[in-house]
Structure formats: structure tokens, C-alpha cells
Motif scaffolding. Structure first.
Motif, short mmCIF file in Angstrom:
data_model
loop_
_atom_site.label_atom_id
_atom_site.label_comp_id
_atom_site.label_asym_id
_atom_site.label_seq_id
_atom_site.Cartn_x
_atom_site.Cartn_y
_atom_site.Cartn_z
N LYS A 103 0.84 -1.19 0.00
CA LYS A 103 0.00 0.00 0.00
C LYS A 103 0.88 1.24 0.00
O LYS A 103 2.07 1.19 0.32
N ASP A 104 0.27 2.36 -0.38
CA ASP A 104 0.98 3.63 -0.34
C ASP A 104 0.93 4.19 1.07
O ASP A 104 -0.11 4.12 1.74
N ARG A 105 2.03 4.75 1.53
CA ARG A 105 2.02 5.36 2.85
C ARG A 105 3.12 6.38 2.97
O ARG A 105 4.17 6.28 2.33
N ILE A 106 2.87 7.40 3.80
CA ILE A 106 3.88 8.38 4.16
C ILE A 106 3.83 8.54 5.67
O ILE A 106 2.74 8.65 6.25
N VAL A 107 4.98 8.49 6.29
CA VAL A 107 5.09 8.58 7.75
C VAL A 107 5.90 9.82 8.09
O VAL A 107 6.96 10.06 7.51
N LEU A 108 5.39 10.61 9.02
CA LEU A 108 6.08 11.82 9.47
C LEU A 108 6.68 11.54 10.84
O LEU A 108 6.00 11.01 11.73
N MET A 109 7.97 11.88 11.01
CA MET A 109 8.67 11.65 12.28
C MET A 109 9.28 12.96 12.76
O MET A 109 9.72 13.78 11.97
N VAL A 110 9.31 13.11 14.08
CA VAL A 110 9.91 14.29 14.70
C VAL A 110 11.38 14.01 14.97
O VAL A 110 11.72 13.03 15.64
N ARG A 111 12.26 14.87 14.44
CA ARG A 111 13.69 14.72 14.72
C ARG A 111 14.12 15.61 15.89
O ARG A 111 14.92 15.22 16.71
N ASP A 112 13.61 16.83 15.94
CA ASP A 112 13.81 17.72 17.08
C ASP A 112 12.79 18.85 16.95
O ASP A 112 11.84 18.75 16.17
N ALA A 113 12.97 19.92 17.71
CA ALA A 113 11.97 20.99 17.73
C ALA A 113 11.82 21.69 16.38
O ALA A 113 10.77 22.26 16.09
N TYR A 114 12.86 21.63 15.53
CA TYR A 114 12.84 22.39 14.28
C TYR A 114 12.94 21.53 13.03
O TYR A 114 12.99 22.07 11.93
N TRP A 115 12.98 20.22 13.18
CA TRP A 115 13.13 19.36 12.00
C TRP A 115 12.18 18.17 12.07
O TRP A 115 12.04 17.51 13.11
N LEU A 116 11.54 17.90 10.91
CA LEU A 116 10.73 16.71 10.71
C LEU A 116 11.39 15.87 9.62
O LEU A 116 12.18 16.39 8.83
N GLN A 117 11.07 14.59 9.59
CA GLN A 117 11.51 13.73 8.50
C GLN A 117 10.31 12.97 7.97
O GLN A 117 9.58 12.33 8.74
N ALA A 118 10.10 13.05 6.67
CA ALA A 118 9.01 12.32 6.01
C ALA A 118 9.61 11.12 5.29
O ALA A 118 10.63 11.24 4.60
N PHE A 119 8.98 9.97 5.45
CA PHE A 119 9.42 8.73 4.80
C PHE A 119 8.21 8.16 4.06
O PHE A 119 7.12 8.10 4.61
N TRP A 120 8.39 7.72 2.81
CA TRP A 120 7.24 7.23 2.05
C TRP A 120 7.57 5.98 1.25
O TRP A 120 8.72 5.70 0.94
N GLU A 121 6.52 5.25 0.93
CA GLU A 121 6.56 4.11 0.03
C GLU A 121 5.35 4.22 -0.90
O GLU A 121 4.21 4.33 -0.43
N VAL A 122 5.60 4.21 -2.20
CA VAL A 122 4.55 4.42 -3.19
C VAL A 122 4.65 3.32 -4.24
O VAL A 122 5.74 3.00 -4.72
N ARG A 123 3.51 2.74 -4.62
CA ARG A 123 3.48 1.70 -5.64
C ARG A 123 3.53 2.32 -7.04
O ARG A 123 3.02 3.43 -7.25
N ALA A 124 4.13 1.60 -7.98
CA ALA A 124 4.20 2.07 -9.37
C ALA A 124 2.81 2.23 -9.95
O ALA A 124 2.55 3.17 -10.74
N SER A 125 1.88 1.37 -9.57
CA SER A 125 0.51 1.47 -10.09
C SER A 125 -0.17 2.76 -9.63
O SER A 125 -1.00 3.32 -10.35
N SER A 126 0.21 3.26 -8.45
CA SER A 126 -0.37 4.51 -7.96
C SER A 126 0.13 5.70 -8.77
O SER A 126 -0.61 6.66 -9.02
N VAL A 127 1.40 5.66 -9.17
CA VAL A 127 1.94 6.72 -10.03
C VAL A 127 1.22 6.72 -11.37
O VAL A 127 0.91 7.78 -11.93
#
Length: 364
Positions: A103-127
Motif C-alpha cells: 500500500k501507499d504510505r507516508i510517515v512523518l517523524m519528529v527529529r527535534d523541535a525544528y526538524w521533521l523527517q518524512a518517509f514514504w513508500e509508493v506503488r508504481a501502479s499509484s503513479v
């Protein structure tokens, strides 16, 4: 046909010509090897006076669509094709087939007070679905990461829109005004300002800036700091974190995420408690004082001068003794005419509780 003429053709065209000529091993040859083999074949035909030199090589070349183009046109077409392939690669944010999720998903993570990190996985069929949905707007569409600020009433407003590219599966995002609440969306922005959303993230909250930033700085590796990222992203809060974040970390790290008492100790953890040394444990604490004033002001903490950053901000680390104390912080104008004082009343009260011994037969 000379080697110079043959060099104006693509490697694919040369391979087809070599196949028709019956050149042995043509399928494993590189371009220069194909050119050399075809040139030698052409010379042999001329020496033997074979009238077919009018010519199987020439006829094979003429069969190619590129043969009708001039050398300059062929060069331009090659460059255009390479550019199109590059654009297609930059626009494709699908995960590699071997790591593609179900499945397609994007996860947002907190690195500190001023930085976030986004991580995603997307299927070719979704594109491909995004390409179909955007239609003629796909030509100008760009893969986009949208960051939304989540308000107290649960609604959200667009905070930032970041153009990303294929070949990556995560992105660092700088944010301001902590503490704050954010979520993210991943998709394609069309040339008509339309946005096709592929997936939405969990909601995260950035912490107040303070000792975590001053002491530890930015984290460099998710695996080494997974428990801390999980905690800062709401994993240990009463509301808990999103299942997407927990599942992502558990899949990547191949272990459960949760409190250490739930994930790191199992049956028999204390089966040899009588044969080991007593657990040693001690803590201490530091106080981090931070603030901001005019860049050219003079600041002291407990009478000691403090160095200001170019923007007027400052941070000071001090030992925090186990008692109540009063810390005066004074800021003076550059001309000494105006002075402001802020008093911090701080108390540290450290207590050691009775130790616990786990039942070795307890199941977790």
C-alpha cells in the motif's frame, strides 16, 4: 560504408545491421566493436565484387528511422530522448519493485523541535493512476510534499509545499514556532494548480526547544535513535502514535516498538538474579537556559557574560544541583541606558525509589 558513417547510428541500429550481416557474436558487442565488424564486412564485399554491396549494410541502415535524419538531427534526437528519460526518472517517486509495499504510505517523524523527517513508500501502479487522473496536466506535473499545520480545532492549513524528485524515499523538513502540530501529504501538483494526493501521514507534534537540542544536536541515523524518534513522535503519550509509524519502524528494525518493559524483557529475564552483581544506577542533571534579545545587547547569567549568536539568541548549559536555586538573567542595552532582569526560580528534587525485581515466570 565507412566507420565514420557508421558512427552516426545508434548502438541499437548497428546491432540490427550486424544481425542482418550475419556478424558472429553481434549481440554482446559494444558500439565500437559493431562499427569495426560492419566496416570489415563492407570491405570484404567490395573486394569480392559482390554486387549486393549495394548493399545489405546500407539497406539495413536505410531501414532505420534515424537513417533519414542528418547527423546533426540524429545527435539532437539522442539528446532529446536522454532528456525525456531523465525527466521521467525525476518524476517517478514509486518505490523500487523489490521493496514495494502492498500500500501507499507516508510517515512523518519528529527529529527535534525544528526538524521533521518524512518517509514514504509508493506503488508504481499509484503513479500510473496519478498520470491518468491528471491527463494533459501530467506533462507539467511535479512530485510534491505538502506540509500542513494542524490547528487546535483539528482543522489544518497549508504550511509548506516542497518540490521533491524520484530516486529518494525520505525528505527532511525544517519547521518553526515550536511546539506545533503537523501532518503531510504526498502527491503530484499539476500545471493547473490541481493536486493529486497519493497518501496522507500521521499527525506529529514538535517539542519545545531546550536541552534536547542543545546537548544532542541533530540525529544522524534512525536505527540508532529509533526509540527516541518514536517517543518524540507520540509513541509513549497517552494517545499513542499512528499505527503507520509503529509498523514502519517495526518493519525496518525487525523488532517491536514500545516501552522497554513491554519489548525488551521476556520470560526468564531475571532467572539468574541471584547470581549477578547489583545493578548500578546514578543520574545527574543539567539546566539549559535559552532566550533572545537584541543582537548587540549584553547578557549575563548569574553575573557571567553570555556570547550571543548573530540573531541575538543564546543558550547556556549549567549544572543543576539537587536543591532550590535562583538564577538571575540580565540583558543590557548597548549604550547601558536600559537594563532588564529575569529571575528563574528552579528546584531539583531527586528521589530514589525502592528497586523492583521481575518475576522470571511472568509472560510479556
Amino acid at each position: 560504408m565507412t566507420a565514420a558513417t557508421l558512427r552516426t547510428y545508434t548502438c541499437k541500429d548497428l546491432a540490427q545491421m550486424a544481425k542482418k550481416e550475419g556478424v558472429a557474436g553481434w549481440h554482446s558487442m559494444r558500439k565500437e566493436e559493431l562499427i569495426d565488424a560492419l566496416a570489415k564486412a563492407s570491405k570484404r564485399r567490395r573486394r569480392t565484387g559482390d554486387p549486393s554491396e549495394t548493399d545489405s549494410v546500407a539497406s539495413a541502415a536505410a531501414a532505420s528511422p534515424l537513417a533519414r535524419l542528418s547527423p546533426a538531427q540524429r545527435h539532437a534526437k539522442t539528446r532529446i530522448d536522454a532528456l525525456r528519460a531523465r525527466i521521467s526518472q525525476m518524476k517517478n517517486i514509486a518505490s523500487p519493485a523489490e521493496s514495494e509495499s502492498d500500500k501507499d504510505r507516508i510517515v512523518l517523524m519528529v527529529r527535534d523541535a525544528y526538524w521533521l523527517q518524512a518517509f514514504w513508500e509508493v506503488r508504481a501502479s499509484s503513479v500510473e493512476r496519478a498520470r491518468t487522473a491528471l491527463g494533459h496536466n501530467w506533462h507539467g506535473a511535479k512530485p510534491t510534499l505538502r506540509i500542513y499545520r494542524v490547528l487546535e480545532d483539528g482543522s489544518s492549513t497549508l504550511y509548506r509545499e516542497i518540490a521533491i524528485h524520484g530516486g529518494v524515499n525520505h525528505w527532511y523538513v525544517d519547521v518553526s514556532d515550536p511546539p506545533n502540530h503537523f501532518r503531510a501529504e504526498l502527491g503530484y501538483s499539476g500545471s493547473n494548480d490541481a493536486f493529486y494526493c497519493l497518501c496522507r501521514s500521521n499527525k506529529v507534534s514538535t517539542p519545545m526547544p531546550g536541552s534536547t537540542d542543545a546537548v544532542n544536536g541533530n540525529w544522524n541515523d534512525v536505527a540508532e535513535n529509533a526509540d527516541r524518534i518514536y517517543a518524540m513522535s507520540g509513541g509513549y503519550s497517552p494517545q499513542g502514535t499512528s499505527m503507520e509509524l509503529q509498523q514502519l519502524l517495526e518493519e525496518r528494525l525487525q523488532r517491536r516498538m514500545g516501552r522497554p518493559t513491554e519489548t525488551r524483557f521476556g520470560n526468564g529475564a531475571s532467572s539468574m538474579v541471584d547470581n549477578r552483581e547489583e545493578l548500578s544506577f546514578a543520574i545527574d542533571a543539567e539546566l539549559v537556559i535559552y532566550g533572545a534579545t537584541a543582537p548587540n545587547a549584553h547578557v549575563t547569567v548569574e553575573g557571567e557574560p553570555v556570547t550571543l549568536r548573530p540573531d541575538g539568541t543564546f543558550a547556556v548549559r549549567m549544572h543543576l544541583p539537587d536543591r532550590r536555586q535562583v538564577v538571575p538573567v540580565v540583558a543590557s542595552a548597548p549604550d547601558g541606558v536600559e537594563q532588564k532582569t529575569i529571575i528563574l526560580g528552579i528546584e531539583r528534587n531527586t528521589k530514589e525509589l525502592e528497586p523492583m525485581h521481575r518475576d522470571s515466570m511472568r509472560s510479556f
